[in-house]
Design an enzyme around this catalytic site. Structure first.
Site, mmCIF file in Angstrom:
data_model
loop_
_atom_site.group_PDB
_atom_site.id
_atom_site.type_symbol
_atom_site.label_atom_id
_atom_site.label_comp_id
_atom_site.label_asym_id
_atom_site.label_seq_id
_atom_site.Cartn_x
_atom_site.Cartn_y
_atom_site.Cartn_z
ATOM 1 N N TYR A 163 -2.779 -21.212 11.450
ATOM 2 C CA TYR A 163 -2.891 -21.720 12.814
ATOM 3 C C TYR A 163 -3.579 -23.085 12.810
ATOM 4 O O TYR A 163 -3.099 -24.048 13.424
ATOM 5 C CB TYR A 163 -3.675 -20.723 13.662
ATOM 6 C CG TYR A 163 -3.851 -21.124 15.097
ATOM 7 C CD1 TYR A 163 -2.808 -21.025 16.004
ATOM 8 C CD2 TYR A 163 -5.080 -21.591 15.572
ATOM 9 C CE1 TYR A 163 -2.965 -21.392 17.342
ATOM 10 C CE2 TYR A 163 -5.255 -21.955 16.896
ATOM 11 C CZ TYR A 163 -4.197 -21.853 17.766
ATOM 12 O OH TYR A 163 -4.371 -22.214 19.082
ATOM 13 N N SER A 220 -5.869 -27.498 19.471
ATOM 14 C CA SER A 220 -6.762 -26.351 19.656
ATOM 15 C C SER A 220 -8.147 -26.749 19.201
ATOM 16 O O SER A 220 -8.323 -27.758 18.509
ATOM 17 C CB SER A 220 -6.262 -25.165 18.816
ATOM 18 O OG SER A 220 -7.237 -24.148 18.697
#
Length: 272
Positions: A155, A142
């Site tokens: 995350y 990401s």
């Protein structure tokens, strides 16, 4: 991997979003597709869409957190397709929560899918990818695997870990002389349903967060798939998807750890 024609591609999280778009993009390039996800119905829909384009596609129901199940899946794919050339470990989930309010169950949930899912897929399929003689592994991290952001600690931890493992694997494949390319994929905000399936800690309104994500997301899954496939073909070590991912990639380079001050100021502005 310059050519996908007749190559076998494995994609996790293929029932929707980037996974489905990748399957369709690779189908257009002539790949044979082994598609998996937790929901066999949505993965079967993706496989049917790929078959309409003339591709050979098969749907599998797999929980990437289950190591034994992923290894059985790898054996089954090799049995069904004879070989595996490309693996895209794409399955992932999102969690918004400050570390102080983070629930242990939520942490285990996101680590199980985002990190262990990548490790399971990489380890289970790596022997077949090496044996193919023309292989590639792409692990989806990401933009928050490039820089950490407040409320995204858990995350980011999974995505930084994914990036680290992927970077190490790329070097190991070169040292060993294997014809296996390895890419770390860093999407920015993509117009998918991931935000609506996310978890939120504390008193946060998950639906409000998802709506804000939809407002900010500019890159379509189809465009993301095009960028990822192009990056795999060029054997890029780091594939950035979206203008926002490019911006986040540059922040630590320009400001060092000072990038955190910029993100903190921005977050304060948004919550004030």
């Amino acid at each position: 991997m310059q050519n996908f024609e007749g190559k076998t591609a494995v994609i996790t999280g293929a029932g929707a979003g980037i996974g489905r778009a990748l399957a369709l993009e690779l189908a257009r390039h002539g790949a044979r597709l082994a598609l998996s996800g937790r929901s066999i119905d949505t993965v079967a829909e993706t496989a049917a869409l790929c078959e309409k384009q003339g591709a050979q596609a098969r749907a599998y129901q797999v929980d990437v957190t289950d190591r034994a199940a992923v290894y059985r899946h790898a054996d089954q794919v090799v049995a069904d397709f004879d070989r595996v050339n490309l693996v895209v470990n794409n399955a992932g989930v999102s969690l918004t929560a400050d570390i102080e309010e983070l629930d242990w169950a939520d942490l285990e949930w996101i680590v199980g899918i985002n990190f262990w899912g990548v490790m399971h897929g990489t380890k289970a399929f790596l022997p077949a990818v090496i044996a193919s003689g023309d292989g590639h592994i792409a692990n989806v991290s990401s933009m928050f695997g490039l820089a950490a952001c407040p409320s995204q600690g858990a995350y980011s931890a999974t995505k930084f870990a994914t990036r680290a493992v992927t970077d190490a694997l790329r070097q190991e494949m070169r040292i060993a002389g294997h014809r296996v390319g390895v890419s770390s994929v860093h999407p920015g905000m993509i117009k998918t349903g991931i935000a609506w399936k996310a978890r939120a800690g504390g008193t946060r309104d998950r639906d409000a967060l998802a709506a804000n994500f939809d407002r900010l997301a500019k890159t379509t899954p189809e465009r993301a798939a095009e960028v990822i496939v192009s990056g795999i073909r060029k054997n890029k070590a780091k594939i950035l998807v979206g203008a926002d991912a490019h911006v986040i990639d540059w922040l630590p380079r320009i400001f060092g750890s000072g990038y955190q001050l910029l993100l903190t100021a921005q977050m304060r502005k948004e919550v004030s």
